[in-house]
Design a protein around this motif. Structure first.
Motif, short mmCIF file in Angstrom:
data_model
loop_
_atom_site.label_atom_id
_atom_site.label_comp_id
_atom_site.label_asym_id
_atom_site.label_seq_id
_atom_site.Cartn_x
_atom_site.Cartn_y
_atom_site.Cartn_z
N CYS A 1 -44.09 36.71 33.99
CA CYS A 1 -43.15 35.60 34.17
C CYS A 1 -42.79 35.55 35.65
O CYS A 1 -42.37 36.55 36.23
CB CYS A 1 -41.91 35.82 33.33
N HIS B 1 -40.37 34.44 37.17
CA HIS B 1 -38.96 34.61 37.56
C HIS B 1 -38.62 36.05 37.93
O HIS B 1 -37.61 36.31 38.58
CB HIS B 1 -38.03 34.14 36.43
N PHE B 2 -39.46 37.00 37.52
CA PHE B 2 -39.17 38.40 37.86
C PHE B 2 -39.41 38.68 39.34
O PHE B 2 -38.67 39.43 39.96
CB PHE B 2 -40.03 39.36 37.02
N GLN C 1 -34.98 36.60 36.77
CA GLN C 1 -35.29 36.61 35.34
C GLN C 1 -34.03 36.38 34.50
O GLN C 1 -32.92 36.63 34.99
CB GLN C 1 -35.96 37.94 34.94
N CYS C 2 -34.20 35.96 33.27
CA CYS C 2 -33.07 35.81 32.35
C CYS C 2 -32.44 37.20 32.13
O CYS C 2 -33.17 38.19 32.00
CB CYS C 2 -33.54 35.22 31.03
N PHE D 1 -31.19 38.74 29.77
CA PHE D 1 -31.44 39.46 28.51
C PHE D 1 -32.91 39.87 28.37
O PHE D 1 -33.29 40.48 27.37
CB PHE D 1 -31.06 38.60 27.30
N CYS D 2 -33.75 39.56 29.36
CA CYS D 2 -35.20 39.69 29.19
C CYS D 2 -35.73 41.03 29.71
O CYS D 2 -35.41 41.43 30.83
CB CYS D 2 -35.90 38.54 29.91
N LEU E 1 -39.29 41.69 29.59
CA LEU E 1 -40.75 41.50 29.53
C LEU E 1 -41.50 42.50 30.43
O LEU E 1 -42.43 43.17 29.98
CB LEU E 1 -41.09 40.06 29.94
N GLY F 1 -44.89 34.37 29.19
CA GLY F 1 -43.82 34.15 30.16
C GLY F 1 -44.03 32.82 30.88
O GLY F 1 -44.95 32.07 30.55
N CYS F 2 -43.22 32.53 31.87
CA CYS F 2 -43.34 31.24 32.57
C CYS F 2 -44.31 31.36 33.74
O CYS F 2 -44.25 32.30 34.51
CB CYS F 2 -41.98 30.83 33.13
N GLU G 1 -32.69 28.97 25.31
CA GLU G 1 -31.92 30.22 25.44
C GLU G 1 -30.41 30.10 25.21
O GLU G 1 -29.87 30.75 24.34
CB GLU G 1 -32.17 30.93 26.79
N LYS H 1 -35.08 30.17 35.32
CA LYS H 1 -35.49 29.10 34.40
C LYS H 1 -34.65 27.83 34.59
O LYS H 1 -35.18 26.73 34.58
CB LYS H 1 -35.37 29.60 32.96
S1 SF4 Z 1 -36.92 34.99 28.82
FE1 SF4 Z 1 -38.82 33.94 29.36
S2 SF4 Z 1 -38.31 32.68 31.17
FE2 SF4 Z 1 -36.70 34.20 30.95
S3 SF4 Z 1 -37.35 35.88 32.28
FE3 SF4 Z 1 -38.10 36.35 30.22
S4 SF4 Z 1 -40.17 35.56 30.12
FE4 SF4 Z 1 -39.16 34.63 31.91
#
Ligand code: SF4
Length: 381
Positions: A133, A135-136, A141-142, A144-145, A147, A187-188, A244, A258
């Motif tokens: 993703c 965003h990391f 990143q979100c 709560f994530c 990944l 992921g994005c 989310e 995001k």
């Molecule tokens: S929840 Fe999705 S968009 Fe958000 S950081 Fe994780 S993988 Fe990326």
């Protein structure tokens, strides 16, 4: 008085659960184990221990197994049967889910099938096409994530999956008779490449399985405008949007990366467009439940249901590797009170509640489909 299995499930998701070595003896051989295709939901990592992905309560309710070695909930084997205990009190019998046969097979190119696709719950074939993703890398990143840390901790799936191998796994899994739905996600990343990749995967699955349209959902980065049509034309029956958090300000704060690429407003515009293309009930909006007040969450349920979207609200897990690791989710009581109100709103909205593309057996980390199933069964209106 009948046992309230939804309440038990809420407790287990919020408090986590542990299991004795004896109870875990056949997990990974006879019974389905976790394989960390994308996120980790346990409260703690368990690198060298095979744990069940999920398990069944006596009424068929599917519960995600979230390891918490300090939980008051404990699964033990007594007289050959699995029993759930709360401290010393016996609650009910439980069952692990059988391990799919394809978990032991290899593709024609020699890859282990379990590293390509996994079964979620009892009947959902899951493929993560991208354990990455963007965003990391920008630290956005979100919150709560987990990944990236899950992928590093377990390293249990192929990061790059060959499209033909995905089709092959789909065919074998479908033929085994366990699969009713599919879920494709990742992921994005760059949207054009993602659209091409996902539509190619769907077409390849159709080729291998012979299905005209695939029952199930693609859950890519938020699909916009013409991409929605491309996903529909690829032959998948439903599309999902990981929105989310409903409250706009909380969404911006909890999902910093995001929300810069897809605003709250943009999500709504695109979900409405997707409903027009995929049809009422065939667009799923994924929310993380427990990170915003009940009121704003329920506002989201109302607006989304009224435009014909279905909602999958996952019970938040403050899992290791996420920025919110070590925090606590709201109480099980909060989840129960809120989810019953949510179900009432969904039913009153008249939104389609179909199990064609996602059902209560697909995953064990949402409560809404369990409540809707019970209410519809009991003839609530
Ligand atoms: S929840 Fe999705 S968009 Fe958000 S950081 Fe994780 S993988 Fe990326």
């Amino acid at each position: 008085m009948s046992t309230d299995y939804i309440k038990i499930k809420a407790e287990l998701l919020v408090e986590g659960v542990r299991a004795s070595n004896q109870a875990l003896r056949d997990v990974g051989s006879k019974f389905k184990e976790q394989n960390h295709g994308l996120f980790g939901w346990d409260f703690e990592n368990h690198i060298d221990t095979a744990l069940p992905d999920d398990f069944l309560l006596p009424d068929g309710t599917v519960v995600q197994f979230r390891l918490n070695s300090r939980s008051k909930y404990n699964i033990q084997e007594t007289s050959g049967e699995l029993q759930l205990f709360c401290l010393e009190d016996k609650i009910c019998g439980v069952q692990w889910i059988n391990r799919p046969k394809f978990y032991s097979r290899k593709t024609s190119s020699g890859d282990e099938m379990i590293k390509i696709g996994q079964i979620g719950g009892e009947d959902c074939l899951f493929f993560c096409y991208q354990n990455y993703c963007s965003h990391f890398s920008s630290e956005e990143q979100c919150l709560f994530c987990n990944l990236v840390s899950t992928s590093q901790a377990y390293n249990s799936v192929l990061k790059k999956k060959d499209i033909e191998s995905i089709g092959e796994v789909a065919k074998v899994a479908w033929d085994e008779g366990m699969v009713n739905h599919i879920l494709l996600t990742g992921g994005c990343f760059s949207s054009q490449k993602e659209t091409e990749l996902v539509t190619d995967i769907v077409k390849t699955i159709r080729k291998h399985t012979g299905l005209e349209r695939i029952p199930g959902t693609v859950l890519p980065s938020p699909a916009k405008n013409d991409d929605i049509i491309k996903y529909y034309d690829s032959g998948i029956k439903a599309i999902g949007y990981s929105m989310e958090i409903w409250d706009e300000k909380l969404y911006n704060a909890i999902c910093p990366g995001k929300s810069k690429t897809t605003s709250h407003k943009e999500f709504l515009v695109q979900i409405e467009k997707a409903v027009k293309i995929f049809g009422n009930g065939n667009v799923f909006c994924v929310l993380v439940m427990g990170l915003e007040p009940s009121d704003t969450f329920l506002n989201g349920i109302k607006t989304l249901s009224e435009i014909g979207a279905s909602i999958v609200p996952f019970v938040w897990s403050p899992n290791p590797g996420s920025k919110l690791a070590g925090h606590r989710a709201p109480s099980a009581e909060w989840y129960i009170n809120t989810i019953y109100k949510a179900a009432e709103i969904v039913i009153k909205s008249g939104a389609s509640i179909s199990d064609e593309n996602h059902c209560y057996r697909c995953d064990g980390n949402s409560l809404l489909h369990d409540v809707l199933r019970n209410q519809l069964k009991n003839g609530s209106n």
